[in-house]
Design a protein around this motif. Sequence first.
Motif, PDB file in Angstrom:
ATOM      1  N   ALA A   6       0.862  -1.061  -0.044  1.00 39.96           N
ATOM      2  CA  ALA A   6      -0.160   0.027  -0.015  1.00 39.96           C
ATOM      3  C   ALA A   6       0.771   1.076   0.017  1.00 39.96           C
ATOM      4  N   GLY A   7       0.539   2.308  -0.955  1.00 46.99           N
ATOM      5  CA  GLY A   7       1.462   3.358  -1.078  1.00 46.99           C
ATOM      6  C   GLY A   7       2.674   3.328  -1.927  1.00 46.99           C
ATOM      7  N   TYR A   8       2.646   2.193  -2.510  1.00 45.68           N
ATOM      8  CA  TYR A   8       3.785   1.917  -3.502  1.00 45.68           C
ATOM      9  C   TYR A   8       3.289   1.860  -4.945  1.00 45.68           C
ATOM     10  N   LEU A   9       3.761   2.766  -5.802  1.00 48.98           N
ATOM     11  CA  LEU A   9       3.018   2.855  -7.200  1.00 48.98           C
ATOM     12  C   LEU A   9       3.909   2.895  -8.141  1.00 48.98           C
ATOM     13  N   ALA A  10       3.410   2.250  -9.434  1.00 49.26           N
ATOM     14  CA  ALA A  10       4.466   2.444 -10.518  1.00 49.26           C
ATOM     15  C   ALA A  10       4.568   4.021 -11.052  1.00 49.26           C
ATOM     16  N   LEU A  25      24.148  10.671  -6.374  1.00 44.16           N
ATOM     17  CA  LEU A  25      22.931  11.045  -6.327  1.00 44.16           C
ATOM     18  C   LEU A  25      22.129  11.532  -7.446  1.00 44.16           C
ATOM     19  N   ARG A  26      21.165  11.124  -8.069  1.00 47.63           N
ATOM     20  CA  ARG A  26      20.224  11.434  -9.035  1.00 47.63           C
ATOM     21  C   ARG A  26      18.848  12.000  -8.692  1.00 47.63           C
ATOM     22  N   GLN A  27      18.694  13.030  -9.167  1.00 49.10           N
ATOM     23  CA  GLN A  27      17.273  13.743  -9.058  1.00 49.10           C
ATOM     24  C   GLN A  27      16.416  13.486 -10.178  1.00 49.10           C
ATOM     25  N   MET A  28      15.190  12.761  -9.864  1.00 54.03           N
ATOM     26  CA  MET A  28      14.211  12.439 -10.815  1.00 54.03           C
ATOM     27  C   MET A  28      13.048  13.224 -10.824  1.00 54.03           C
ATOM     28  N   LYS A  29      12.110  13.421 -11.756  1.00 55.25           N
ATOM     29  CA  LYS A  29      11.129  13.933 -11.849  1.00 55.25           C
ATOM     30  C   LYS A  29       9.815  12.614 -12.239  1.00 55.25           C
ATOM     31  N   VAL A  30       9.171  12.130 -11.368  1.00 54.17           N
ATOM     32  CA  VAL A  30       8.344  10.701 -11.730  1.00 54.17           C
ATOM     33  C   VAL A  30       6.800  10.917 -11.624  1.00 54.17           C
ATOM     34  N   ASP A  31       6.235  10.415 -12.863  1.00 54.19           N
ATOM     35  CA  ASP A  31       4.845  10.695 -12.784  1.00 54.19           C
ATOM     36  C   ASP A  31       4.408   9.292 -12.462  1.00 54.19           C
ATOM     37  N   VAL A  32       3.439   9.517 -11.054  1.00 53.60           N
ATOM     38  CA  VAL A  32       3.090   8.225 -10.409  1.00 53.60           C
ATOM     39  C   VAL A  32       1.427   8.380 -10.522  1.00 53.60           C
ATOM     40  N   GLY A  33       0.681   9.168 -11.756  1.00 55.17           N
ATOM     41  CA  GLY A  33      -0.485   8.958 -11.950  1.00 55.17           C
ATOM     42  C   GLY A  33      -1.412   9.322 -11.025  1.00 55.17           C
ATOM     43  N   GLN A  34      -1.189  10.369 -10.258  1.00 55.42           N
ATOM     44  CA  GLN A  34      -2.036  10.980  -9.121  1.00 55.42           C
ATOM     45  C   GLN A  34      -2.463  12.351  -9.482  1.00 55.42           C
ATOM     46  N   PRO A  37       1.466  17.568 -10.259  1.00 60.03           N
ATOM     47  CA  PRO A  37       2.727  17.459 -10.649  1.00 60.03           C
ATOM     48  C   PRO A  37       3.521  16.351 -10.376  1.00 60.03           C
ATOM     49  N   PRO A  38       4.343  15.998 -11.453  1.00 61.55           N
ATOM     50  CA  PRO A  38       5.453  14.905 -11.028  1.00 61.55           C
ATOM     51  C   PRO A  38       6.218  14.929  -9.739  1.00 61.55           C
ATOM     52  N   LEU A  39       6.297  13.827  -9.084  1.00 59.49           N
ATOM     53  CA  LEU A  39       7.174  13.930  -7.786  1.00 59.49           C
ATOM     54  C   LEU A  39       8.577  14.160  -7.988  1.00 59.49           C
ATOM     55  N   THR A  40       9.094  14.763  -7.181  1.00 63.49           N
ATOM     56  CA  THR A  40      10.593  14.822  -6.949  1.00 63.49           C
ATOM     57  C   THR A  40      11.394  13.733  -6.216  1.00 63.49           C
ATOM     58  N   ASP A 104       6.470  -1.789 -19.813  1.00 63.07           N
ATOM     59  CA  ASP A 104       5.852  -0.605 -20.437  1.00 63.07           C
ATOM     60  C   ASP A 104       4.292  -0.981 -20.242  1.00 63.07           C
ATOM     61  N   THR A 105       3.767  -2.249 -19.790  1.00 64.33           N
ATOM     62  CA  THR A 105       2.290  -2.486 -19.575  1.00 64.33           C
ATOM     63  C   THR A 105       1.987  -1.840 -18.315  1.00 64.33           C
ATOM     64  N   PHE A 106       2.808  -1.377 -17.435  1.00 65.80           N
ATOM     65  CA  PHE A 106       2.549  -0.660 -16.203  1.00 65.80           C
ATOM     66  C   PHE A 106       2.309   0.862 -16.413  1.00 65.80           C
ATOM     67  N   ALA A 107       1.060   1.354 -16.020  1.00 62.85           N
ATOM     68  CA  ALA A 107       0.928   2.759 -16.455  1.00 62.85           C
ATOM     69  C   ALA A 107       1.114   3.378 -15.079  1.00 62.85           C
ATOM     70  N   PRO A 108       1.661   4.518 -15.046  1.00 62.82           N
ATOM     71  CA  PRO A 108       1.532   5.544 -13.916  1.00 62.82           C
ATOM     72  C   PRO A 108       0.602   5.453 -12.886  1.00 62.82           C
ATOM     73  N   GLY A 109       0.883   5.167 -11.674  1.00 62.15           N
ATOM     74  CA  GLY A 109      -0.295   5.077 -10.557  1.00 62.15           C
ATOM     75  C   GLY A 109      -0.851   3.695 -10.446  1.00 62.15           C
ATOM     76  N   ASP A 110      -0.140   2.630 -11.247  1.00 61.94           N
ATOM     77  CA  ASP A 110      -0.735   1.109 -11.127  1.00 61.94           C
ATOM     78  C   ASP A 110       0.011   0.583  -9.969  1.00 61.94           C
ATOM     79  N   ALA A 111      -0.628  -0.226  -9.340  1.00 65.59           N
ATOM     80  CA  ALA A 111      -0.063  -1.014  -8.000  1.00 65.59           C
ATOM     81  C   ALA A 111       1.086  -2.024  -8.841  1.00 65.59           C
ATOM     82  N   PRO A 112       2.267  -1.739  -7.710  1.00 64.07           N
ATOM     83  CA  PRO A 112       3.337  -2.771  -8.581  1.00 64.07           C
ATOM     84  C   PRO A 112       2.912  -4.319  -8.223  1.00 64.07           C
ATOM     85  N   PRO A 113       3.576  -5.210  -9.229  1.00 66.48           N
ATOM     86  CA  PRO A 113       3.461  -6.758  -8.793  1.00 66.48           C
ATOM     87  C   PRO A 113       4.165  -7.145  -7.845  1.00 66.48           C
TER      88      PRO A 113
END
Length: 187
Positions: A6-10, A25-34, A37-40, A104-113
């Motif tokens: 719970a709380g883990y998202l693709a 260290l790397r800084q990413m902008k990630v779309d988690v389907g919420q 704006p994308p999360l840092t 690629d079949t996982f969309a942003p916001g999908d629950a991880p397997p």
Amino acid sequence: MADDLAGYLAGIVLECEDVPRKDKLRQMKVDVGQGGPPLTIVTNASNVKPGVRVVIATVGAALKGGETVTKATVGGVTSEGMCCDAPMLGWVGGGAGAAALLPDTFAPGDAPPTSRPRLDGGDGGGGGSGGGGGGEAKSTGPGVDTLFEKKLTKEEKKAAAEKKKAERAAKKSTKGGENDEAGGDEP
């Protein structure tokens, strides 16, 4: 195990750049389907780049050690979650510290397997690289491909060994029979 995630998202990595003056260290902008704006996210995973799909533990998600993910400053950058590796998700295989990648079949916001998925090369990944059928995995980098091979159970290993032994015996008896026949024709 789905409750544990719970709380883990693709999420899909939109941007990825090095954090200034911080090794690894790397800084990413990630779309988690919420919808916002994308999360840092700040990570030390070297296998992330724009376009890959990863698993993100969002703020409030429970980690295995009982801790909760919080918004934190890492290397001078505010991180709004955590990029997960395979051990964090309870997946067998995959290295600690390498981002858990999703197909690629996982969309942003999908629950991880609940187990590590196969990264099949299905969407125009250039069939020339493997030179084979559609069942091959995409190359994710040097030395990484072997991480995605299925490990056999004891029963599967035993069955494979018995099958191989039977094949050898059949081949040997066939060759032996040919030699006897050939030897019987000649005086």
